[in-house]
Design a protein around this motif. Structure first.
Motif, short mmCIF file in Angstrom:
data_model
loop_
_atom_site.label_atom_id
_atom_site.label_comp_id
_atom_site.label_asym_id
_atom_site.label_seq_id
_atom_site.Cartn_x
_atom_site.Cartn_y
_atom_site.Cartn_z
N HIS A 589 0.83 -1.20 0.00
CA HIS A 589 0.00 0.00 0.00
C HIS A 589 0.86 1.26 0.00
CE1 HIS A 589 -3.41 2.57 0.89
NE2 HIS A 589 -4.19 1.53 0.68
N GLU A 590 0.36 2.28 -0.69
CA GLU A 590 1.18 3.51 -0.78
C GLU A 590 1.35 4.18 0.59
OE1 GLU A 590 -0.25 7.12 -1.97
OE2 GLU A 590 -2.36 6.65 -1.80
N VAL A 591 0.37 4.04 1.48
CA VAL A 591 0.54 4.69 2.78
C VAL A 591 1.66 4.04 3.57
CG1 VAL A 591 -1.87 5.44 2.96
CG2 VAL A 591 -1.18 3.29 4.00
N TYR A 592 1.92 2.77 3.31
CA TYR A 592 3.03 2.09 3.96
C TYR A 592 4.35 2.74 3.53
CZ TYR A 592 6.15 -1.72 5.40
OH TYR A 592 7.15 -2.47 5.95
N GLY A 593 4.45 2.96 2.21
CA GLY A 593 5.66 3.59 1.68
C GLY A 593 5.89 4.95 2.31
N ARG A 594 4.80 5.70 2.43
CA ARG A 594 4.92 7.05 2.98
C ARG A 594 5.32 7.01 4.45
NH1 ARG A 594 -0.22 9.87 2.94
NH2 ARG A 594 -1.00 8.47 1.33
N ALA A 595 4.62 6.13 5.20
CA ALA A 595 4.84 6.11 6.65
C ALA A 595 6.22 5.58 7.02
CB ALA A 595 3.76 5.28 7.33
N SER A 596 6.76 4.67 6.21
CA SER A 596 8.03 4.08 6.63
C SER A 596 9.23 4.94 6.24
CB SER A 596 8.17 2.66 6.08
OG SER A 596 7.76 2.62 4.75
N LYS A 597 8.97 6.09 5.60
CA LYS A 597 10.09 6.95 5.18
C LYS A 597 10.80 7.59 6.36
CE LYS A 597 9.50 8.55 0.48
NZ LYS A 597 8.08 8.71 0.14
N GLN A 598 10.04 8.25 7.24
CA GLN A 598 10.68 8.94 8.38
C GLN A 598 9.79 8.84 9.60
OE1 GLN A 598 9.54 11.18 5.66
NE2 GLN A 598 7.67 11.07 6.87
N PRO A 599 10.40 8.97 10.78
CA PRO A 599 9.64 8.81 12.02
C PRO A 599 8.50 9.82 12.16
CG PRO A 599 11.99 9.00 12.47
CD PRO A 599 11.83 9.19 11.02
N GLN A 600 8.69 11.02 11.62
CA GLN A 600 7.63 12.00 11.76
C GLN A 600 6.48 11.65 10.83
OE1 GLN A 600 8.66 16.04 10.79
NE2 GLN A 600 6.77 16.84 11.67
N THR A 601 5.29 11.55 11.40
CA THR A 601 4.11 11.28 10.59
C THR A 601 3.75 12.56 9.85
OG1 THR A 601 3.39 9.79 12.30
CG2 THR A 601 1.76 10.43 10.67
N LYS A 602 3.88 12.49 8.54
CA LYS A 602 3.60 13.70 7.77
C LYS A 602 2.27 13.56 7.07
CE LYS A 602 8.15 15.61 7.22
NZ LYS A 602 9.42 15.47 6.54
N ALA A 603 1.32 14.38 7.40
CA ALA A 603 0.01 14.30 6.77
C ALA A 603 -0.54 15.70 6.59
CB ALA A 603 -0.93 13.48 7.64
N LYS A 604 -1.19 15.90 5.45
CA LYS A 604 -1.81 17.20 5.18
C LYS A 604 -3.18 17.23 5.81
CE LYS A 604 -0.41 20.01 1.30
NZ LYS A 604 0.56 19.32 0.44
N TYR A 605 -3.91 16.14 5.66
CA TYR A 605 -5.29 16.11 6.13
C TYR A 605 -5.48 14.98 7.13
CZ TYR A 605 -5.51 18.72 1.80
OH TYR A 605 -5.26 19.63 0.82
N PRO A 606 -6.45 15.17 8.04
CA PRO A 606 -6.69 14.13 9.06
C PRO A 606 -6.87 12.73 8.46
CG PRO A 606 -7.95 16.09 9.57
CD PRO A 606 -7.26 16.36 8.26
N ASN A 607 -7.53 12.65 7.31
CA ASN A 607 -7.76 11.32 6.75
C ASN A 607 -6.50 10.62 6.27
OD1 ASN A 607 -10.44 11.27 7.25
ND2 ASN A 607 -11.04 12.07 5.24
N ASP A 608 -5.43 11.40 6.12
CA ASP A 608 -4.18 10.79 5.67
C ASP A 608 -3.49 10.01 6.77
OD1 ASP A 608 -4.64 11.98 3.31
OD2 ASP A 608 -3.22 13.63 3.59
N ILE A 610 -2.95 7.12 8.68
CA ILE A 610 -3.38 5.71 8.64
C ILE A 610 -2.31 4.84 9.29
CG2 ILE A 610 -4.15 3.82 7.17
CD1 ILE A 610 -5.08 5.97 5.19
N LEU A 611 -1.20 4.64 8.60
CA LEU A 611 -0.15 3.82 9.21
C LEU A 611 0.90 4.72 9.85
CD1 LEU A 611 0.49 0.96 6.64
CD2 LEU A 611 -1.02 1.01 8.62
N GLU A 612 1.71 4.10 10.70
CA GLU A 612 2.69 4.88 11.45
C GLU A 612 4.04 4.17 11.35
OE1 GLU A 612 5.08 5.77 14.91
OE2 GLU A 612 3.92 3.92 14.76
N PHE A 613 5.09 4.96 11.43
CA PHE A 613 6.47 4.51 11.21
C PHE A 613 6.85 3.25 11.99
CE2 PHE A 613 11.04 4.91 12.31
CZ PHE A 613 11.57 4.86 11.04
N GLU A 614 6.68 3.28 13.31
CA GLU A 614 7.13 2.15 14.13
C GLU A 614 6.33 0.89 13.84
OE1 GLU A 614 9.68 1.68 16.07
OE2 GLU A 614 10.48 3.73 16.07
N TYR A 615 5.05 1.08 13.52
CA TYR A 615 4.24 -0.08 13.17
C TYR A 615 4.80 -0.73 11.89
CZ TYR A 615 0.32 -3.00 11.76
OH TYR A 615 -0.44 -4.06 11.39
#
Ligand SMILES: Nc1nc2c(ncn2[C@@H]2O[C@H](COP(=O)(O)OP(=O)(O)O)[C@@H](O)[C@H]2O)c(=O)[nH]1
Ligand SMILES: [Mg+2]
Lengths: 798, 213
Positions: A589-608, A610-615
């Motif tokens: 999933h693309e959100v996995y790719g995004r979340a695993s990039k850096q520890p800081q959860t980067k999201a523009k909108y609340p709905n973004d 979903i997944l988190e780095f450590e998970y």
């Protein structure tokens, strides 16, 4: 204009009787004067005239005058006035702006094209650089402007040229000390552009004492209260440090961190004074700068020394003061929270300090509590809530004591402290009606458990009072129930991540979970579902993952759901294939790719969210273990008594498969690119050849006409203006030639990349084969999907 | 943290002679058998003591390849010292010294102290350049000479420190203009003659740590 006309008259020797000369004719005459006049005054006046015409007749001055101007720069270099005119003229014709008085907008990119022509001979740039050494304002100032203009049009080329031109960067650094502010400020801007993305230039600029100079300027301008010049200085520093470990090291070793202190002095009456927009910009830059020094992407040892220096310079304290000050604009507050997070992340001393910071509230509360209150408060800005989460995660990162402290606040305690605690806030947020709070709290709570088996067990002891009169239930029980009941995707995902973190490597937690009514049924239903809406495939993946954790960390204490039973449940209800494919939904999933990039959860909108780095890290570590366990169980149930692969071997095998899959994909991509680029290059070559032909033809015609002219056979009226080949065509030709050579080198690079990849692939193949052999030796039966196209002689490997 | 003087060094010489390893041995006291190829330049720093005075060395390790030569040149002017390194097991790196020296002399300030270093002295069996040859070259060109091993750390400290001592002595003799930063020398904060008093600025109260302004 009148003055200008009379000036022209003197240059051109009086008005000609009859028609006014056209612009092109005038310029031709002026250029002629510049190149052939032996009188200095004459050349000077002609240059001045060219300068005044260079906006209106930019094309004509550029095409006809470029060579003359370059020649003058060399011949008359001792005369500041003439040089000034020449540089100004070049500045105008290479400008990327369009001038009001400019007539026909033949070509929007005319400035860029003249830039290209001018810098084609790199000596021209060195020549301009050499004029920086002239102190006379009439020379130095336009030289700086011209370089700025060239840089704006061709940043990459100019960077390369300046880098190799002798002492190029040093000359620019020297005039940063110019006492004339207009020059100093302009050089500052020039250096910001010049250093962008070029590590070599960045290092030379730092070597040339840039940080000393910049701090000096910042001090003169009044630190944070300084104007835009302060911001420019900070931007340049940022450029020098961003992704440049060598310079960060230099910055730290040069004790520049301490020099930042005055930047953080916030006056007590700041609320009355207010935050001017410039001050806001300045502090944003400083915060960026601090974050660059302690970025999680830096090598650990650099970040941790910077963190230590920041604390010792009392900058962590200053940052926390901003955090707790009144009237700080929300965006600064948000960025300060992020910054504090990175300054304390993984650094025990700083984390301990942060823990002791108190907010000046009534009653006084720890800063952490106040921050978490904002995180679970729907009314706070989204970005601020994200920042608090990041800061809290950073506080807990590699901080066993901090983790314990938070969990402690939830345990049934002996003291009847009524003060609001971190744990209470998180539990409140976990089950509130705001799905975002659920998600934030679940992730935050999961960070109290990472790599901390003791706290996983402690947290099991937490009991929640539910409805009046009914029995209290455990926190884990409540999480598992809420996960089933809530209809909000974000809440479900948050809880699933929390449960996965909690139950991994904790058989006790798994046992409690298995006893929660409906929990297993829920997971099974989700995992075996064959249809889904948007993002539900992810939900199913997360459910599958949690189910897998229930198998792997199962101590067989719950009779119905023993390791074996659960494996069979998966095998029968879902099917192993299907199960594995659900599992892999997560990492695909693309959100996995995004979340695993850096520890800081980067999201523009609340709905973004979903997944988190450590998970993601947990998933990566356990996916293969789960698959392997299920495989082993299946073999066991098939009465296979052979030992299966060791955990490590299986993990390696999976890793190699991943690598190969990845490389296959990249190879395909590269091949595609290669084909496209070859095609483009061929096209360009054809075009180029056409242009060459027509150019040759024009030249022939030109020669012919000249010959005719000298023979007097052609009426001068009909002579077309072919002094030069059509300037437009010439420009285009040059551009195309450049493009072709660019494509060529791109192609070559791709060929090289491809070779490298092929080599890697062969390497991996060899390793994989070794492995398979070793596995076979161990008695493992593995299907050899690619044995027939395996070109490596297996006996050779060993 | 505070220092009496700060000297800037560069390390030059053919690629593979052990420049990066020398720097790493000096700053981190360790040897890395496979060192990444240096791209452009890399920075390192360490504090030493000479005559009881703290001296901060800031060192720029350069890439030896021809392609980076023009970049490297930008560092000569601002350096107070240079370590010119060759590999005693590779004759050609010794043969190239003249080119390096010409380059350095042409682009640096005339007072720059150059230390000639024959590195990899631990590989005695593969030696191609005699120690005497290195000494002779140094004598001929007025350089200080030393053989070192970045692997065993032999003479590494000495190489960096002796260079600093030369510079320090030149300062004492008044040869260096220490107020011109372009010479690669800075005077430490507490030594600055124009600013002898304590720094008045600083954060709101409780400023511990570095006493520099
Ligand atoms: N035996 C030995 N090997 C060394 C020594 N110094 C460097 N090397 C090796 O020589 C190679 C090149 O070293 P490196 O520092 O990268 O050279 P640079 O290109 O000059 O920076 C590496 O493989 C090092 O391990 C030394 O003193 N003794
Ligand atoms: Mg190196």
């Amino acid at each position: 204009m009148e003055y200008f006309k009379s000036g022209l008259k003197s240059v051109l020797g009086g008005p000609q009787p009859g028609a006014q000369p056209t612009g092109a004719e005038t310029i031709e005459k002026l250029v002629d004067r510049v190149t052939s006049s032996t009188l200095l005054e004459d050349r000077r006046d002609a240059c001045r005239a060219l300068k005044s015409l260079s906006k209106k007749y930019r094309l004509e001055v550029g095409t006809q005058g470029m060579d003359a101007l370059k020649q003058t720069l060399e011949v008359d270099r001792a005369n500041c006035e003439i040089i000034g005119y020449c540089l100004d003229t070049l500045c105008n014709i290479t400008s990327s702006d369009t001038f009001e008085e400019e007539q026909d907008l033949l070509n929007i990119n005319i400035g860029e094209q003249f830039t290209e022509i001018f810098i084609k001979n790199t000596d021209n740039v060195s020549l301009v650089l050499s004029f920086l050494e002239e102190y006379d304002f009439r020379v130095r100032w336009p030289a700086v402007k011209l370089l700025t203009s060239l840089l704006k049009n061709k940043p990459k080329d100019i960077q390369d040229i300046v880098l190799v031109s002798p002492m190029g960067v040093s000359k620019l650094m020297d005039i940063l000390a110019d006492s004339r502010e207009v020059i100093r400020n302009h050089v500052l801007l020039l250096l910001i552009q010049l250093t962008k993305g070029n590590a070599n230039i960045q290092k030379i600029v730092a070597f040339e004492n840039a940080f000393d100079r910049l701090f000096e300027v910042i001090r003169e301008e009044g630190w944070l209260d300084g104007g835009i010049v302060v911001e420019d200085c900070l931007l340049l520093m940022l450029n020098l440090l961003k992704n440049n470990t060598s310079n960060i090291n230099f910055f730290k070793e040069g004790s520049y961190i301490q020099k930042l202190t005055p930047m953080f002095v916030i006056p007590d009456n700041i609320e009355e004074l207010g935050w001017s927009p410039q001050k806001v910009s300045n502090i944003h830059c400083v915060l960026q700068l601090v974050r660059t020094l302690v970025s999680p992407n830096n090598p650990v040892q650099i970040t941790s020394v910077c963190q230590k220096n920041l604390r010792n310079a009392n900058l962590l304290e200053a940052l926390c003061n901003i955090l707790m000050a009144n009237g700080v604009p929300a965006d600064i507050l948000t960025e300060t929270i992020n910054t504090v997070g990175e300054v304390i992340r993984g650094n025990l001393n700083n984390q301990e300090y942060f823990c002791t910071v108190m907010a000046p509230s009534n009653p006084p509360r720890p800063a952490i509590v106040v921050l978490l209150m904002s995180m679970v408060n729907e009314k706070q800005p989204f970005s601020l809530r994200c920042a608090v989460l990041y800061c809290f995660q950073s506080f807990l990162f590699k901080n066993e004591i901090g983790q314990q402290q938070v969990v402690q606040t939830l345990l049934p305690s002996t003291n009847n402290n009524t003060a609001l605690t971190t744990g209470q806030l998180l539990c409140g947020g976990l089950f509130s009606s705001d799905s975002l709070s659920n998600w934030f709290s679940a992730v935050a709570l999961s960070h109290t458990l990472i790599e901390n088996p003791a706290q996983k067990e402690q947290l099991l002891r937490v009991l929640l009072a539910t409805n009046l009169g009914s029995q209290p239930v455990s926190l884990l029980h409540q999480c598992a129930t809420f996960m089933q009941q809530t209809n909000k995707l974000q809440s479900k995902i948050g809880l699933l991540m929390l449960l996965a973190t909690w139950m991994s490597h904790c058989t006790q937690a798994v046992a409690i979970f298995l006893n929660v009514p409906g929990a297993m049924a829920f997971l099974t239903a989700q995992t075996s579902a064959t249809e889904y809406d948007n993002n539900e495939e992810l939900l199913q993946g997360l459910c599958a993952f949690l189910m897998g954790i229930c198998v792997v960390f199962n101590d067989n204490t719950v009779a119905n759901y023993s390791k074996e039973n659960l494996s069979q449940l998966i095998e029968k209800r879902v099917g192993l294939e299907m199960y594995i494919s659900k599992l892999s939904e997560i990492s695909r999933h693309e959100v996995y790719g995004r979340a695993s990039k850096q520890p800081q959860t980067k999201a523009k909108y609340p709905n973004d969210l979903i997944l988190e780095f450590e998970y993601c890290k947990l998933f990566k570590a356990l996916e293969s273990v789960i698959v392997k366990t299920l495989g082993a169980q299946k073999q066991l149930s098939n009465d296979m008594t052979e030992l299966s692969l060791s955990e490590q071997e299986n993990g390696l095998l999976l890793q190699y498969k991943d690598v190969i899959r990845d490389q296959d994909r990249r190879l395909q991509d590269l091949n595609k690119d290669l084909m496209r680029i070859t095609q483009e290059r061929d096209n360009l070559q054809v075009q180029n050849e056409d242009l060459r032909q027509s150019n040759l033809q024009l030249q022939d015609e030109n020669t012919l006409l000249k010959a005719q002219l000298s023979a007097g056979t052609v009426n001068s009226e009909t002579l077309p203006n072919t002094e030069l080949p059509d300037p437009d065509l010439l420009l285009k030709l040059k551009q195309l030639e450049k493009e072709v050579s660019e494509k060529d080198s791109e192609l070559e690079q791709l060929h090289k990349d491809q070779d490298d990849l092929l080599e890697l692939l062969t390497d991996q193949d060899v390793k994989l084969t070794t492995f398979k052999n070793r596995l076979r030796d161990l008695g493992e039966n593995i299907e050899d999907e690619d044995s027939d196209n395996n070109s490596i002689d297996e006996t050779d490997v060993k | 943290m505070s220092y009496a003087y700060l000297f800037k060094y560069i390390i030059i010489g053919d690629t593979g002679v052990g420049k990066s390893c020398l720097l790493l041995q000096f700053t981190d006291k360790r040897f890395q058998p496979v060192h990444d190829l240096t791209i452009g330049v890399e920075f390192g720093a360490r504090m030493i003591t000479i005559d009881g005075k703290q001296i901060k060395l800031q060192i720029w390790d350069t890439a030896g390849q021809e392609a980076f030569r023009s970049i490297t040149r930008s560092y000569y002017r601002g350096a107070a010292g240079a370590l010119l390194v060759y590999d005693i097991t590779r004759r050609e790196t010794f043969n190239h010294l003249t080119t390096w020296l010409e380059d350095a002399r042409q682009h640096s300030n005339s007072n720059m102290v150059i230390m000639l270093i024959g590195n990899k002295s631990d590989l005695e069996s593969r030696r191609e350049v005699k120690k005497e040859e290195g000494e002779a070259f140094a004598r001929e060109h007025g350089l200080v000479f030393m053989e070192t091993s970045a692997k065993t750390a032999a003479n590494v400290e000495e190489a960096f420190i002796n260079t600093a001592r030369e510079i320090y002595e030149k300062i004492q003799e008044g040869v260096f203009d220490i107020n011109n930063e372009a010479n690669g020398i800075k005077i430490g904060p507490q030594h600055s003659p124009t600013n002898p008093s304590l720094p008045g600025a600083g954060g709101q109260g409780g400023s511990q740590g570095g006493g520099c302004c």
